[in-house]
Design a protein around this motif. Structure first.
Motif, PDB file in Angstrom:
ATOM      1  N   SER A 153       0.669  -1.280   0.050  1.00 57.05           N
ATOM      2  CA  SER A 153      -0.071  -0.081   0.096  1.00 57.05           C
ATOM      3  C   SER A 153       0.831   1.263   0.067  1.00 57.05           C
ATOM      4  N   THR A 154       2.042   1.164   0.053  1.00 55.94           N
ATOM      5  CA  THR A 154       3.094   2.220   0.308  1.00 55.94           C
ATOM      6  C   THR A 154       3.586   2.352  -1.184  1.00 55.94           C
ATOM      7  N   GLU A 155       4.487   3.248  -1.158  1.00 53.01           N
ATOM      8  CA  GLU A 155       5.204   3.650  -2.461  1.00 53.01           C
ATOM      9  C   GLU A 155       5.926   2.349  -2.944  1.00 53.01           C
ATOM     10  N   PRO A 156       5.898   2.433  -4.541  1.00 50.53           N
ATOM     11  CA  PRO A 156       6.529   0.874  -5.212  1.00 50.53           C
ATOM     12  C   PRO A 156       8.043   1.293  -5.141  1.00 50.53           C
ATOM     13  N   ASN A 165       9.496   8.339  -7.004  1.00 49.69           N
ATOM     14  CA  ASN A 165      10.256   9.458  -6.986  1.00 49.69           C
ATOM     15  C   ASN A 165      11.743   9.384  -7.856  1.00 49.69           C
ATOM     16  N   SER A 166      11.801   8.033  -7.819  1.00 53.32           N
ATOM     17  CA  SER A 166      13.173   7.759  -8.688  1.00 53.32           C
ATOM     18  C   SER A 166      14.534   7.980  -7.866  1.00 53.32           C
ATOM     19  N   GLN A 167      14.210   7.774  -6.591  1.00 51.65           N
ATOM     20  CA  GLN A 167      15.476   7.998  -5.752  1.00 51.65           C
ATOM     21  C   GLN A 167      15.939   6.592  -5.492  1.00 51.65           C
ATOM     22  N   VAL A 168      17.291   6.501  -5.826  1.00 53.55           N
ATOM     23  CA  VAL A 168      18.121   5.238  -5.661  1.00 53.55           C
ATOM     24  C   VAL A 168      18.841   5.172  -4.283  1.00 53.55           C
ATOM     25  N   ILE A 169      18.706   4.168  -3.715  1.00 51.65           N
ATOM     26  CA  ILE A 169      19.242   4.240  -2.156  1.00 51.65           C
ATOM     27  C   ILE A 169      19.981   2.787  -2.514  1.00 51.65           C
TER      28      ILE A 169
END
Length: 756
Positions: free
Chosen positions: A310-313, A359-363
């Motif tokens: 249910s959260t961000e993919p 948001n396309s952020q890479v971690i």
């Protein structure tokens, strides 16, 4: 070569003591050793289920020697999973079957009949072994639980060399293909006398194909459920007139993975991946005394999983690379003294990045490199045909570089060990050994062991052993700083980084609750154990055998994992701490029966109690952290009872298996049907945290798994077709992310060899 009952002995090993070359018998018991120079030789003959035999032969010039050999059935090794199956190894002078602890051998034939593809699939069907997920590894890693110990307590070895790659959690058994495995040796119980600190629970030694007497090859292809593809090519050949031999194999494996969580709207709980494995070995006899052996293995696995709750993919990408290599010089002196000098290197690396697709952020998440260098000298000598002395010394140096958090770390261990096996008579044998270690951080340890075997009657053999164990905390338990953003998310912190990292999370406003047990997280102490085992083997008739073994492991400073905090989004935070005293006790029972020729039935059962003794003492005294429990019926807390305490998480009190195997030799047809049972086990606390599993907490329900396989060989055993069905009734549970649904596979194999 035949048994005393005039049955051909298949896959028996014939090793020439003088030059360490050898061969194996075929399906009708034949073997050929070519181009032997004139002289006198000693043949060492061994086969699973039979007593070892030594036979002198004299080769004269230009002669052909025909031998007729009869092997005596061993009273200790008639069941499907044998106790004393043994073959000589070029890589290790340690005879695993001489350990005083219970041991098991799974043969290549058994593996082939099961139709298994990865190592975890083979081991999960053995008595007393469970395949589990561990915190810090996620659903990608499946490890081995042995006698109630987590996978970090079992040493995984390939040809006697330890494998690494545990900082992110379990040693992942699914990394290893079984395509080129000759047999698997399992020792249960503290074995640190011979094998070191990672062997507190036991040892799994994977023996690859070694004795090569003729050129042959194999092409194998399997395809089935979840778009799973398993392809293998392998070849082997002797050269230089038999002085040398070479073997190489390549395996490609891919799967789409599967989903066991109904709340996962996208992605898999067991992610899709593809992997490549290349493995080879070369052996050359330098002289009458010396032979050199070189092995190498390289494996890479790539996994990509896109998930959405249910959260961000998110998109989770993990690349693993695994390298093992060794160089071994074997020396056989005329006095009978055998030496093995070796250098071993292994490297394991992961590179994991998670992208927030919103948001396309890479971690970057889990990136590290681990090296292990190990130099060792082993020696073995037999005196008066009744005493075998085995000893060794060496040093290993291990480094880990976690590129994101803890940086570079290293540790070293120097060790020396020795073991004596004394056969006082045909009925009585003693085994005693000791191992000394010095760890660069935790100092020295001294671990003796002792075992006895007594056969008061031909049908009855008694065994008992006591062994001490010593295990230092690993890199993961000390330095891990791992957050899994996929699959709901959780964080695992090693004890050396715990305080600082928890403070960072609190300062960032991410922590909702810090549990009381967080105060127990401190500098970890090494674990020490005393393992007791005793049991018997009873040969009820020529076709029926029973094995019973009881075990008790008393562990001090047992390292346990538990939730210590929760984040505001509901994610869990875990860490490690010592339990002053824990015990893991129970019993294994095995029965095997040969119903008719080719038809065998075997069954196994394990009873296990794994508990923190401090919890029991607190409940009995009515004081301390565990004195009260929340009763969901009344909505109140009450004084806890010892019956409220189930035990340590992830341990089933009851596990069992039944196997039916059939081989119809005239038509070259084999088939198996196996049923595995695992009793319910604790998953996590669900009511008010009281520090132990009570009846109101969350459990994984008990379940059965049904597996079957059918194989037909054609074209004089060159070609075979096999159909396998695992988890036939499609049992799944969201708390078991690594348990696949129904899996149907079709396999085709073609073996290239010269018909005898």
């Amino acid at each position: 070569m035949k048994s005393e009952q005039e049955e051909p002995v298949n896959a028996a090993t014939i090793l020439i003591k003088e030059n360490l070359s050898g061969t194996q018998t075929d399906t009708i018991g034949r073997f050929i050793i070519e181009k032997l120079k004139p002289g006198e030789y000693t043949l060492i003959i061994s086969a699973v289920g039979y007593e070892k035999r030594f036979q002198q032969v004299v080769i004269s010039k230009a002669s052909v020697n025909n031998l007729s050999i009869r092997l005596k059935v061993s009273a200790q090794s008639l069941k499907e999973v044998n106790v004393l199956g043994k073959q000589e190894s070029h890589d290790n002078l340690i005879d695993f079957t001489r350990t005083p602890m219970p041991s098991t051998v799974i043969s290549r034939k058994q593996i082939e009949m099961m139709g298994s593809r990865r190592l975890d699939e083979v081991l999960k069907e053995q008595t007393g072994l469970a395949i589990v997920n561990d915190i810090g590894s996620g659903a990608r890693a499946v490890g081995l639980q042995l006698q109630g110990f987590d996978s970090g307590y079992t040493m995984i070895m390939i040809d006697g060399q330890p494998m690494t790659g545990r900082n992110s959690g379990n040693f992942d058994l699914s990394r290893i293909t079984v395509a080129n495995i000759e047999r698997i040796e399992i020792i249960k119980g503290a074995s640190s006398c011979l094998f070191g600190s990672e062997a507190l629970a036991g040892v799994v030694n994977i023996v690859t194909r070694q004795n090569i007497s003729q050129s042959q090859g194999l092409a194998s292809l399997r395809y089935g459920s979840f778009n799973t593809l398993d392809a293998t090519l392998e070849g082997e050949t002797p050269f230089a007139g038999g002085r040398g031999s070479g073997y190489i194999s390549g395996n490609y494996y891919r799967t789409d993975g599967f989903n066991a969580n109904p709340y996962l709207s996208e992605g898999k709980t067991a992610p899709p991946y593809d992997s490549y494995t290349i493995q080879g070995r070369g052996r050359y006899t330098l002289s009458k005394m010396n032979a050199i052996n070189i092995t190498g293995r390289y494996a890479a696995r790539n996994s990509v999983n896109q998930t959405a709750y249910s959260t961000e993919p998110s998109r989770d990408v993990l690349v693993e690379k695994d390298l093992n290599a060794s160089a071994i010089l074997n020396t056989n002196f005329n006095s009978g003294l055998r030496l093995k000098t070796q250098y071993y290197l292994t490297r394991y690396a992961t590179d994991q990045n998670i992208t927030n697709r919103a948001n396309s952020q890479v971690i970057p998440t889990n990136n590290f490199v681990q090296y292990l260098h190990r130099g060792e000298l082993q020696a073995s000598q037999t005196y008066w045909s009744t005493v075998v002395l085995t000893g060794g010394t060496g040093i290993q140096y291990e480094t880990m570089n976690n590129k994101l958090y803890s940086g570079a770390k290293s540790q070293s261990t120097a060790f020396a060990y020795g073991q004596a096996d004394w056969k006082l008579s045909d009925e009585l044998g003693l085994t005693g050994g000791v191992r000394g270690e010095h760890h660069s951080r935790y100092g020295g340890s001294f671990n003796p062991s002792f075992g006895v075997k007594y056969q008061p009657a031909k049908a009855l053999t008694l065994k008992a052993a006591i062994a001490t164990g010593f295990k230092t905390p690993d890199f993961r338990q000390l330095y891990l700083n791992f957050t899994n953003l996929a699959g709901g998310g959780y964080t695992v912190l090693g004890t050396d980084v715990f305080s600082a990292e928890l403070q960072k999370l609190q300062d960032a406003g991410q922590i909702a609750t810090v549990f009381a047990n967080a105060a127990k997280v401190s500098t970890l102490k090494p674990e020490r154990s005393v393992a007791y085992s005793a049991g018997f083997t009873l040969q009820l008739s020529a076709n029926i055998k029973a094995d019973v073994n009881g075990f008790y492991n008393d562990v001090r400073n047992f390292i346990n994992t538990d939730q210590v905090a929760s984040k505001k989004g509901g994610q869990q935070v875990f860490s490690y701490f010592n339990i002053d005293r824990a015990f893991l006790t129970g019993a294994d029972v095995g029965l095997s029966c040969r119903v008719t020729r080719g038809f065998n039935v075997s069954a196994g059962y394990q009873l296990l109690y794994a508990k923190d003794r401090g919890v029991i003492d607190s409940i009995k005294a009515g004081r301390g952290n565990y004195a009260r429990v929340y009763d969901t019926n009344t909505g109140q807390t009450r004084r806890s009872k010892t019956s409220d305490y189930f035990g340590l998480n992830n341990r089933s009190r009851h596990m069992a298996n039944v196997k039916f195997t059939y081989e119809y030799e005239p038509k070259s047809i084999t088939g198996t049907f196996r049923v595995n049972y695992r009793g319910r086990y604790g998953f996590q606390e669900a009511n008010l945290p009281n520090g132990f599993l009570d009846p109101n907490d969350t459990y994984v329900s008990s379940f059965f798994l049904f597996n079957a396989s059918l194989q037909k060989k054609l074209m004089n055993n060159h070609f075979s077709v096999q159909l396998t069905a695992d988890n036939i009734f499609n049992y799944r549970d969201q708390l078991m992310p690594s348990q696949s649904g129904r899996t149907i596979m079709l396999g085709l194999n073609y073996r290239f060899f010269k018909q005898q």
